[in-house]
Design a protein around this motif. Sequence first.
Motif, mmCIF file in Angstrom:
data_model
loop_
_atom_site.group_PDB
_atom_site.id
_atom_site.type_symbol
_atom_site.label_atom_id
_atom_site.label_comp_id
_atom_site.label_asym_id
_atom_site.label_seq_id
_atom_site.Cartn_x
_atom_site.Cartn_y
_atom_site.Cartn_z
ATOM 1 N N GLU A 1 32.998 24.569 37.337
ATOM 2 C CA GLU A 1 32.722 25.406 36.183
ATOM 3 C C GLU A 1 32.660 26.889 36.558
ATOM 4 O OE1 GLU A 1 29.266 24.112 34.062
ATOM 5 O OE2 GLU A 1 30.082 22.110 33.775
ATOM 6 N N ALA A 2 32.002 27.172 37.686
ATOM 7 C CA ALA A 2 31.896 28.567 38.126
ATOM 8 C C ALA A 2 33.278 29.126 38.469
ATOM 9 C CB ALA A 2 30.965 28.678 39.331
ATOM 10 N N GLU A 3 34.111 28.290 39.096
ATOM 11 C CA GLU A 3 35.461 28.739 39.460
ATOM 12 C C GLU A 3 36.289 29.013 38.199
ATOM 13 O OE1 GLU A 3 39.260 27.353 42.148
ATOM 14 O OE2 GLU A 3 37.315 26.418 42.502
ATOM 15 N N ASP A 4 36.165 28.166 37.183
ATOM 16 C CA ASP A 4 36.870 28.398 35.925
ATOM 17 C C ASP A 4 36.419 29.706 35.284
ATOM 18 O OD1 ASP A 4 38.509 26.220 36.001
ATOM 19 O OD2 ASP A 4 37.456 25.081 34.449
ATOM 20 N N LEU A 5 35.122 29.980 35.368
ATOM 21 C CA LEU A 5 34.599 31.220 34.800
ATOM 22 C C LEU A 5 35.190 32.434 35.514
ATOM 23 C CD1 LEU A 5 32.692 32.610 32.822
ATOM 24 C CD2 LEU A 5 30.895 32.402 34.530
ATOM 25 N N LEU A 6 35.200 32.397 36.851
ATOM 26 C CA LEU A 6 35.787 33.501 37.621
ATOM 27 C C LEU A 6 37.284 33.636 37.324
ATOM 28 C CD1 LEU A 6 33.990 33.038 41.044
ATOM 29 C CD2 LEU A 6 33.680 34.907 39.420
ATOM 30 N N ASN A 7 37.973 32.492 37.237
ATOM 31 C CA ASN A 7 39.408 32.542 36.950
ATOM 32 C C ASN A 7 39.688 33.083 35.548
ATOM 33 O OD1 ASN A 7 40.235 31.717 39.464
ATOM 34 N ND2 ASN A 7 40.436 29.571 38.904
ATOM 35 N N SER A 8 38.805 32.789 34.607
ATOM 36 C CA SER A 8 39.021 33.323 33.260
ATOM 37 C C SER A 8 38.876 34.848 33.255
ATOM 38 C CB SER A 8 38.093 32.670 32.241
ATOM 39 O OG SER A 8 36.756 32.964 32.509
ATOM 40 N N VAL A 9 38.000 35.374 34.093
ATOM 41 C CA VAL A 9 37.873 36.834 34.224
ATOM 42 C C VAL A 9 39.140 37.403 34.869
ATOM 43 C CG1 VAL A 9 36.600 38.696 35.360
ATOM 44 C CG2 VAL A 9 35.356 36.808 34.292
ATOM 45 N N ARG A 10 39.653 36.708 35.888
ATOM 46 C CA ARG A 10 40.901 37.151 36.533
ATOM 47 C C ARG A 10 42.059 37.158 35.525
ATOM 48 N NH1 ARG A 10 38.722 33.580 40.803
ATOM 49 N NH2 ARG A 10 38.020 34.939 42.479
ATOM 50 N N ILE A 11 42.104 36.137 34.683
ATOM 51 C CA ILE A 11 43.147 36.056 33.655
ATOM 52 C C ILE A 11 43.049 37.261 32.730
ATOM 53 C CG2 ILE A 11 43.837 34.776 31.574
ATOM 54 C CD1 ILE A 11 43.057 32.189 33.178
ATOM 55 N N LYS A 12 41.843 37.614 32.312
ATOM 56 C CA LYS A 12 41.658 38.765 31.422
ATOM 57 C C LYS A 12 42.092 40.071 32.094
ATOM 58 C CE LYS A 12 38.105 36.677 28.587
ATOM 59 N NZ LYS A 12 36.729 36.686 28.148
ATOM 60 N N TRP A 13 41.801 40.215 33.395
ATOM 61 C CA TRP A 13 42.222 41.420 34.123
ATOM 62 C C TRP A 13 43.741 41.515 34.143
ATOM 63 C CZ3 TRP A 13 38.614 40.574 38.918
ATOM 64 C CH2 TRP A 13 37.346 41.088 38.635
ATOM 65 N N ILE A 14 44.391 40.435 34.533
ATOM 66 C CA ILE A 14 45.860 40.443 34.597
ATOM 67 C C ILE A 14 46.437 40.708 33.211
ATOM 68 C CG2 ILE A 14 47.928 39.063 35.060
ATOM 69 C CD1 ILE A 14 46.266 37.570 37.223
ATOM 70 N N ALA A 15 45.897 40.010 32.216
ATOM 71 C CA ALA A 15 46.394 40.166 30.844
ATOM 72 C C ALA A 15 46.318 41.624 30.402
ATOM 73 C CB ALA A 15 45.606 39.269 29.889
ATOM 74 N N SER A 16 45.201 42.277 30.663
ATOM 75 C CA SER A 16 45.072 43.676 30.224
ATOM 76 C C SER A 16 46.032 44.578 30.994
ATOM 77 C CB SER A 16 43.630 44.163 30.358
ATOM 78 O OG SER A 16 43.259 44.256 31.705
ATOM 79 N N LYS A 17 46.297 44.276 32.273
ATOM 80 C CA LYS A 17 47.227 45.090 33.058
ATOM 81 C C LYS A 17 48.663 44.951 32.571
ATOM 82 C CE LYS A 17 45.439 43.977 37.311
ATOM 83 N NZ LYS A 17 45.557 43.903 38.778
ATOM 84 N N ILE A 18 49.003 43.790 31.987
ATOM 85 C CA ILE A 18 50.385 43.603 31.524
ATOM 86 C C ILE A 18 50.511 43.814 30.010
ATOM 87 C CG2 ILE A 18 51.022 42.107 33.447
ATOM 88 C CD1 ILE A 18 50.869 39.719 31.472
#
Length: 105
Positions: A1-18
């Motif tokens: 669960e914690a890894e999914d939470l961190l990955n969802s933040v990473r997804i948001k970072w990448i999404a905003s950069k693109i």
Amino acid sequence: EAEDLLNSVRIKWIASKIGLEKIVMKQGKLIGYFIADQQSRFYQSKAFTRVLEYVQTHPHSCTMKEKKTRSGLRLLLTFEKVTSVDKALKVLQPLDVKPPVEVEE
């Protein structure tokens, strides 16, 4: 669960950069909504050019199209067969715009 939470933040970072303002995962798809302002300078940026090139070279895994929404026409980026946060991160990582590395002389 914690890894999914961190990955969802990473997804948001990448999404905003693109240039994605909003991302949705549903029915086995990851759908990204690009910046609503069609006059945005983003659409002339290197980041957007990279996304276009990626879509052209990976037609079986992602598509880009315009869709009429309540707020007007929106450009969407769709990835098929995305059923988890982990898979979402994996499909977005190749699009991640890395900051330029400074080289000291």
